[in-house]
Write an enzyme that holds these catalytic residues in place. Structure first.
Site, PDB file in Angstrom:
ATOM      1  N   SER A   1       0.840  -1.195   0.000  1.00 21.66           N
ATOM      2  CA  SER A   1       0.000   0.000   0.000  1.00 21.66           C
ATOM      3  C   SER A   1       0.874   1.242   0.000  1.00 21.66           C
ATOM      4  O   SER A   1       1.958   1.255   0.598  1.00 21.66           O
ATOM      5  CB  SER A   1      -0.857  -0.027   1.261  1.00 21.66           C
ATOM      6  OG  SER A   1      -1.461   1.230   1.439  1.00 21.66           O
TER       7      SER A   1
ATOM      8  N   LYS B   1       2.251  -3.799   6.502  1.00 24.33           N
ATOM      9  CA  LYS B   1       2.564  -3.887   5.068  1.00 24.33           C
ATOM     10  C   LYS B   1       4.070  -3.750   4.857  1.00 24.33           C
ATOM     11  O   LYS B   1       4.680  -4.472   4.082  1.00 24.33           O
ATOM     12  CB  LYS B   1       1.816  -2.806   4.282  1.00 24.33           C
ATOM     13  CG  LYS B   1       0.330  -3.042   4.175  1.00 24.33           C
ATOM     14  CD  LYS B   1       0.040  -4.244   3.291  1.00 24.33           C
ATOM     15  CE  LYS B   1      -1.435  -4.575   3.226  1.00 24.33           C
ATOM     16  NZ  LYS B   1      -1.713  -5.893   2.630  1.00 24.33           N
TER      17      LYS B   1
ATOM     18  N   TYR C   1      -1.442  -0.864  10.594  1.00 24.47           N
ATOM     19  CA  TYR C   1      -1.758  -1.419   9.266  1.00 24.47           C
ATOM     20  C   TYR C   1      -0.587  -1.163   8.305  1.00 24.47           C
ATOM     21  O   TYR C   1      -0.072  -2.077   7.664  1.00 24.47           O
ATOM     22  CB  TYR C   1      -3.047  -0.795   8.717  1.00 24.47           C
ATOM     23  CG  TYR C   1      -3.266  -1.084   7.262  1.00 24.47           C
ATOM     24  CD1 TYR C   1      -3.528  -2.378   6.824  1.00 24.47           C
ATOM     25  CD2 TYR C   1      -3.175  -0.071   6.295  1.00 24.47           C
ATOM     26  CE1 TYR C   1      -3.702  -2.660   5.472  1.00 24.47           C
ATOM     27  CE2 TYR C   1      -3.350  -0.341   4.952  1.00 24.47           C
ATOM     28  CZ  TYR C   1      -3.613  -1.633   4.544  1.00 24.47           C
ATOM     29  OH  TYR C   1      -3.775  -1.906   3.203  1.00 24.47           O
TER      30      TYR C   1
END
Ligand code: NAD
Ligand code: UDP
Length: 334
Positions: A124, A152, A148
């Site tokens: 991302s 990643k 989050y």
């Protein structure tokens, strides 16, 4: 060629399955349905006229993964499965590291066991954090600022190390900007739980009359109209980016998938209104904590290395989002 698609029932996964099948690949989907519905698989089959092999299971379950690699001659894996709600990741970081990091570790361990070393990973643009670069190239400093984003980046790091340790791995780390839109059939699309956090599904639900008005988070950013600027990429363009990456897999590649253009919140609202003829009532409210003024991709690398660039416009995005929303007022429960 058989591709294992983890998280293939989800928003991006389902669109990628359709494009994979259209491009002649066979698809095996592994999904636990923690954030999707089995109906999306039926819709993929309806759109393509082909059967999708579905394994209901968890990517963290190594025995489940082993049985997949034993039963099917998988050539490559596209790894979408994971959790993606930033707020939830702040409240429950361990869950995010478990699903996103442990899931990826289990997958790569079993891939190595079966000597399948072709992998496309969903990363991302959030790994860049508060980047000053406009646009943001892949070489930018990485500073994810929530669990989050950290999860990643951790998986990226693991895959970079794996690639260094064994040159026979072919890995693409794809950093997505803002995936939006839906398949033109209106049969598959984004189906968020509860009130959407993201702009496009929120606008669609206002248009449908499910939500009263849009709150625009701030109009005092240093942008042309004061509202935040993002790089909105049609989910079908994103899906096609995965196929381009799959075809070009060779060593380690780290690539932004974005349109390479920024649009403001008001650009999106006005384009939606123009395309659909529906007025979107809105009010300006305070900035959302943690939001960045301007975030869009330098998409040069994708063009150079994958021969890929977006072909759908913001108008296409708005039209297809509305088509999906109006055909499926309650998502896959409709
Ligand atoms: P999604 O939630 O719609 O799809 C993820 C799928 O994975 C769901 O079908 C879910 O049921 C499944 N899943 C989750 N955990 C699982 C597990 N442990 N085992 C098996 N299946 C599991 O999300 P999406 O928008 O399609 O995103 C796909 C990937 O792209 C995610 O990894 C996400 O972090 C990443 N990504 C998404 C965006 C975005 O804005 N949508 C942006 C950047 C990156
Ligand atoms: N946004 C908004 N109202 C909303 C949701 C989002 O004004 O209800 C704005 C947000 O501040 C940002 C842009 O829309 O400038 C895109 O937000 P989204 O959450 O879709 O993507 P992200 O911020 O994660 O890139």
């Amino acid at each position: 060629m058989i591709v294992l698609v983890t998280g293939g029932a989800g928003y991006i996964g389902s669109h990628t399955c359709v494009e994979l099948i259209n491009a002649g690949y066979e698809v095996v989907v592994l999904d636990s349905f923690i954030n999707s519905k089995e109906e999306s698989i039926k819709r993929i089959e309806n759109i393509t006229g082909k059967t999708v092999v579905l394994v209901k299971g968890d990517v963290r379950d190594k025995d489940c993964l082993r049985s997949i690699f034993k039963n099917y001659s998988i050539n490559a894996v596209i790894h979408f499965s994971g959790l993606k709600a930033v707020g939830e990741s702040v409240a429950n970081p361990l869950k995010y590291y478990d699903y996103n990091v442990m899931g990826s570790l289990a997958l790569t361990e079993i891939m190595a066991e079966f000597n399948v070393k072709n992998l496309v990973f969903s990363s991302s643009a959030t790994v860049y954090g508060f980047s000053d670069n406009k646009p943001i190239p892949e070489t930018s400093q990485l500073s994810p600022f929530n669990p989050y984003g950290q999860s990643k980046r951790m998986v990226e790091q693991i895959l970079e190390d794996l690639s260094k340790s064994d040159a026979s791995w072919n890995i693409a780390l794809l950093r997505y900007f803002n995936p939006v839109g839906a398949h033109k059939s209106g049969m598959i699309g984004e189906d968020p739980n509860g009130i959407p956090n993201n702009l496009m599904p929120f606008v669609s639900q206002v248009a449908a009359g499910k939500l009263k008005e849009l709150s625009i988070f701030g109009n005092d950013y240093p942008t042309k109209d004061g509202t935040g600027v993002r790089d909105y990429i049609h989910v079908v363009d994103l899906a096609l980016g995965h196929i381009a990456a799959l075809k070009k897999l060779n060593g380690l590649m780290i690539i932004n998938l974005g349109a390479g253009a920024g649009y403001s919140v008001l650009d999106l609202v006005h384009t939606f209104e123009k395309t659909t003829g529906i007025k979107i009532p809105f009010k300006i409210v305070n900035r959302r904590p943690g939001d960045i003024a301007i975030y869009f991709a330098d998409a040069t690398m994708a063009k150079e290395k994958l021969g890929w660039q977006t072909k759908y416009s913001l108008e296409d995005i708005c039209r297809d989002s509305w088509h999906w929303q109006s055909k499926n007022p309650n998502g896959y429960n409709t």
